[in-house]
Design a protein around this motif. Structure first.
Motif, PDB file in Angstrom:
ATOM      1  N   ALA A  36       0.815  -1.216   0.000  1.00 25.31           N
ATOM      2  CA  ALA A  36       0.000   0.000   0.000  1.00 25.31           C
ATOM      3  C   ALA A  36       0.853   1.272   0.000  1.00 25.31           C
ATOM      4  O   ALA A  36       0.318   2.374  -0.086  1.00 25.31           O
ATOM      5  N   SER A  37       2.155   1.113   0.063  1.00 23.87           N
ATOM      6  CA  SER A  37       3.063   2.262   0.153  1.00 23.87           C
ATOM      7  C   SER A  37       3.277   2.939  -1.189  1.00 23.87           C
ATOM      8  O   SER A  37       3.236   2.304  -2.237  1.00 23.87           O
ATOM      9  N   ARG A  38       3.533   4.219  -1.111  1.00 23.60           N
ATOM     10  CA  ARG A  38       3.878   5.005  -2.302  1.00 23.60           C
ATOM     11  C   ARG A  38       5.295   4.670  -2.770  1.00 23.60           C
ATOM     12  O   ARG A  38       5.606   4.761  -3.948  1.00 23.60           O
ATOM     13  N   ALA A  39       6.155   4.328  -1.804  1.00 22.15           N
ATOM     14  CA  ALA A  39       7.531   3.921  -2.096  1.00 22.15           C
ATOM     15  C   ALA A  39       8.034   3.079  -0.925  1.00 22.15           C
ATOM     16  O   ALA A  39       7.575   3.234   0.204  1.00 22.15           O
ATOM     17  N   ILE A  40       8.976   2.195  -1.233  1.00 19.81           N
ATOM     18  CA  ILE A  40       9.647   1.403  -0.207  1.00 19.81           C
ATOM     19  C   ILE A  40      11.096   1.873  -0.163  1.00 19.81           C
ATOM     20  O   ILE A  40      11.792   1.891  -1.181  1.00 19.81           O
ATOM     21  N   ILE A  41      11.519   2.281   1.018  1.00 16.77           N
ATOM     22  CA  ILE A  41      12.864   2.806   1.236  1.00 16.77           C
ATOM     23  C   ILE A  41      13.705   1.671   1.828  1.00 16.77           C
ATOM     24  O   ILE A  41      13.326   1.087   2.845  1.00 16.77           O
ATOM     25  N   ILE A  42      14.837   1.384   1.183  1.00 18.92           N
ATOM     26  CA  ILE A  42      15.681   0.268   1.615  1.00 18.92           C
ATOM     27  C   ILE A  42      17.091   0.789   1.891  1.00 18.92           C
ATOM     28  O   ILE A  42      17.916   0.889   0.980  1.00 18.92           O
ATOM     29  N   PRO A  43      17.393   1.136   3.161  1.00 15.51           N
ATOM     30  CA  PRO A  43      18.754   1.542   3.493  1.00 15.51           C
ATOM     31  C   PRO A  43      19.692   0.330   3.476  1.00 15.51           C
ATOM     32  O   PRO A  43      19.287  -0.785   3.802  1.00 15.51           O
ATOM     33  N   CYS A  44      20.941   0.567   3.097  1.00 17.75           N
ATOM     34  CA  CYS A  44      21.919  -0.506   2.984  1.00 17.75           C
ATOM     35  C   CYS A  44      23.316   0.058   3.204  1.00 17.75           C
ATOM     36  O   CYS A  44      23.650   1.094   2.633  1.00 17.75           O
ATOM     37  N   THR A  71      16.006  -8.643   0.432  1.00 11.18           N
ATOM     38  CA  THR A  71      14.897  -7.716   0.669  1.00 11.18           C
ATOM     39  C   THR A  71      14.335  -7.188  -0.652  1.00 11.18           C
ATOM     40  O   THR A  71      13.116  -7.175  -0.856  1.00 11.18           O
ATOM     41  N   ILE A  72      15.212  -6.773  -1.552  1.00  9.37           N
ATOM     42  CA  ILE A  72      14.767  -6.242  -2.843  1.00  9.37           C
ATOM     43  C   ILE A  72      14.006  -7.306  -3.620  1.00  9.37           C
ATOM     44  O   ILE A  72      12.953  -7.024  -4.200  1.00  9.37           O
ATOM     45  N   GLN A  73      14.515  -8.538  -3.617  1.00  6.36           N
ATOM     46  CA  GLN A  73      13.826  -9.623  -4.323  1.00  6.36           C
ATOM     47  C   GLN A  73      12.399  -9.781  -3.815  1.00  6.36           C
ATOM     48  O   GLN A  73      11.459  -9.933  -4.592  1.00  6.36           O
ATOM     49  N   GLU A  74      12.239  -9.730  -2.520  1.00  2.65           N
ATOM     50  CA  GLU A  74      10.914  -9.869  -1.925  1.00  2.65           C
ATOM     51  C   GLU A  74      10.020  -8.664  -2.218  1.00  2.65           C
ATOM     52  O   GLU A  74       8.833  -8.810  -2.503  1.00  2.65           O
ATOM     53  N   MET A  75      10.593  -7.464  -2.179  1.00  2.00           N
ATOM     54  CA  MET A  75       9.808  -6.252  -2.369  1.00  2.00           C
ATOM     55  C   MET A  75       9.460  -5.996  -3.835  1.00  2.00           C
ATOM     56  O   MET A  75       8.432  -5.395  -4.122  1.00  2.00           O
ATOM     57  N   GLN A  76      10.286  -6.436  -4.769  1.00  2.00           N
ATOM     58  CA  GLN A  76      10.006  -6.195  -6.194  1.00  2.00           C
ATOM     59  C   GLN A  76       8.678  -6.786  -6.627  1.00  2.00           C
ATOM     60  O   GLN A  76       8.002  -6.227  -7.480  1.00  2.00           O
ATOM     61  N   ALA A  77       8.297  -7.897  -6.026  1.00  6.20           N
ATOM     62  CA  ALA A  77       7.036  -8.543  -6.390  1.00  6.20           C
ATOM     63  C   ALA A  77       5.823  -7.656  -6.078  1.00  6.20           C
ATOM     64  O   ALA A  77       4.760  -7.852  -6.649  1.00  6.20           O
ATOM     65  N   LEU A  78       5.995  -6.670  -5.207  1.00 11.00           N
ATOM     66  CA  LEU A  78       4.880  -5.800  -4.813  1.00 11.00           C
ATOM     67  C   LEU A  78       4.597  -4.703  -5.830  1.00 11.00           C
ATOM     68  O   LEU A  78       3.574  -4.030  -5.736  1.00 11.00           O
ATOM     69  N   LYS A  79       5.518  -4.497  -6.759  1.00 11.96           N
ATOM     70  CA  LYS A  79       5.346  -3.480  -7.813  1.00 11.96           C
ATOM     71  C   LYS A  79       5.217  -2.063  -7.244  1.00 11.96           C
ATOM     72  O   LYS A  79       4.455  -1.234  -7.739  1.00 11.96           O
ATOM     73  N   VAL A  80       5.966  -1.796  -6.184  1.00  8.52           N
ATOM     74  CA  VAL A  80       6.029  -0.476  -5.561  1.00  8.52           C
ATOM     75  C   VAL A  80       7.438   0.065  -5.830  1.00  8.52           C
ATOM     76  O   VAL A  80       8.405  -0.684  -5.744  1.00  8.52           O
ATOM     77  N   PRO A  81       7.588   1.352  -6.175  1.00 11.20           N
ATOM     78  CA  PRO A  81       8.927   1.892  -6.411  1.00 11.20           C
ATOM     79  C   PRO A  81       9.857   1.674  -5.211  1.00 11.20           C
ATOM     80  O   PRO A  81       9.467   1.898  -4.064  1.00 11.20           O
ATOM     81  N   LEU A  82      11.074   1.236  -5.504  1.00 10.65           N
ATOM     82  CA  LEU A  82      12.077   0.972  -4.464  1.00 10.65           C
ATOM     83  C   LEU A  82      13.133   2.062  -4.500  1.00 10.65           C
ATOM     84  O   LEU A  82      13.640   2.414  -5.563  1.00 10.65           O
ATOM     85  N   MET A  83      13.456   2.569  -3.328  1.00 10.64           N
ATOM     86  CA  MET A  83      14.472   3.608  -3.195  1.00 10.64           C
ATOM     87  C   MET A  83      15.567   3.067  -2.287  1.00 10.64           C
ATOM     88  O   MET A  83      15.345   2.861  -1.103  1.00 10.64           O
ATOM     89  N   VAL A  84      16.732   2.822  -2.865  1.00  6.17           N
ATOM     90  CA  VAL A  84      17.840   2.238  -2.120  1.00  6.17           C
ATOM     91  C   VAL A  84      18.753   3.351  -1.622  1.00  6.17           C
ATOM     92  O   VAL A  84      19.237   4.171  -2.413  1.00  6.17           O
ATOM     93  N   LEU A  85      18.965   3.378  -0.313  1.00  7.94           N
ATOM     94  CA  LEU A  85      19.853   4.361   0.303  1.00  7.94           C
ATOM     95  C   LEU A  85      21.160   3.654   0.649  1.00  7.94           C
ATOM     96  O   LEU A  85      21.176   2.786   1.516  1.00  7.94           O
ATOM     97  N   ILE A  86      22.230   4.002  -0.027  1.00  9.45           N
ATOM     98  CA  ILE A  86      23.543   3.480   0.338  1.00  9.45           C
ATOM     99  C   ILE A  86      24.038   4.375   1.466  1.00  9.45           C
ATOM    100  O   ILE A  86      24.311   5.559   1.258  1.00  9.45           O
ATOM    101  N   THR A  87      24.106   3.823   2.673  1.00  7.87           N
ATOM    102  CA  THR A  87      24.430   4.612   3.859  1.00  7.87           C
ATOM    103  C   THR A  87      25.789   4.201   4.422  1.00  7.87           C
ATOM    104  O   THR A  87      26.275   3.096   4.175  1.00  7.87           O
ATOM    105  N   ASP A  88      26.359   5.091   5.177  1.00 11.78           N
ATOM    106  CA  ASP A  88      27.551   4.808   5.975  1.00 11.78           C
ATOM    107  C   ASP A  88      28.771   4.392   5.158  1.00 11.78           C
ATOM    108  O   ASP A  88      29.658   3.718   5.663  1.00 11.78           O
TER     109      ASP A  88
END
Length: 189
Positions: free
Chosen positions: A75-83, A96-113
């Motif tokens: 139901a989210s507008r976007a899924i934020i995935i910090p890494c 995580t991305i493999q599981e979330m891609q099936a939802l067809k919601v835009p994924l935003m990957v944050l490369i942190t630290d």
């Protein structure tokens, strides 16, 4: 407006980013993982094993996927995935991305630290070699995440405290503002 912050790997910045986004976008914050959010974001944060789906909320899901999480993520507008650029973090992020891609919601990957441009590029190329159409945001190692949680201030609030903090956090805040703009203007994959 609903967002979910998810990664099966803990310690990647999910709670700090979720809290700061919630505060800067005036969203409610819910989590299924114990943290200090209720004390630093009073009346706007709730910890629950099974958080209910509500509008104008960002969800901070602990380092695990449990019942009800996928429905909220869908139901989210976007899924934020910090890494972080650490090997184990990248492996868990790929899961995580493999599981979330099936939802067809835009994924935003944050490369942190990350500590260097080499680490940053290695992390993003590892993820890009496994997936296409990911939106990347890059956040070099900074005490801003720890300071945000300790002081109960968003990243933007911290950066505006003094002229020195504005200079010190400038690069981080520029990228963070790009993230906020992408979230509020709509994301496309």
């Amino acid at each position: 407006m609903i967002f979910s912050t998810i990664n099966k790997k803990g310690g990647v910045g999910k709670t700090a980013f979720s809290f700061s986004i919630a505060k800067d976008l005036d969203l409610f914050l819910q989590s299924n993982d114990s943290s200090i959010i209720e004390s630093i974001y009073p009346d706007k944060a709730k910890i629950s094993t099974h958080p209910p789906l509500i509008d104008h909320c960002i969800y901070d899901f602990g380092g695990f996927i449990q019942s009800g999480v996928l429905e909220i993520a869908k139901a989210s507008r976007a899924i934020i995935i910090p890494c972080t650029p650490l090997y184990n973090s990248l492996l868990k992020t790929i899961e995580t991305i493999q599981e979330m891609q099936a939802l067809k919601v835009p994924l935003m990957v944050l490369i942190t630290d990350y500590q260097s441009l080499e680490e940053r590029e290695q992390a993003s190329s590892t993820l890009q070699s496994n997936f296409t159409d990911l939106n990347f945001f890059f956040f070099k190692h900074s005490k801003i995440l720890e300071n945000s949680m300790r002081k109960g201030l968003s990243f933007k609030e911290l950066s505006m405290q003094t002229p020195l903090s504005k200079i010190h956090y400038k690069t981080f805040i520029t990228e963070y503002q790009r993230l906020l703009d992408t979230l509020t203007q709509g994301v496309s994959q």
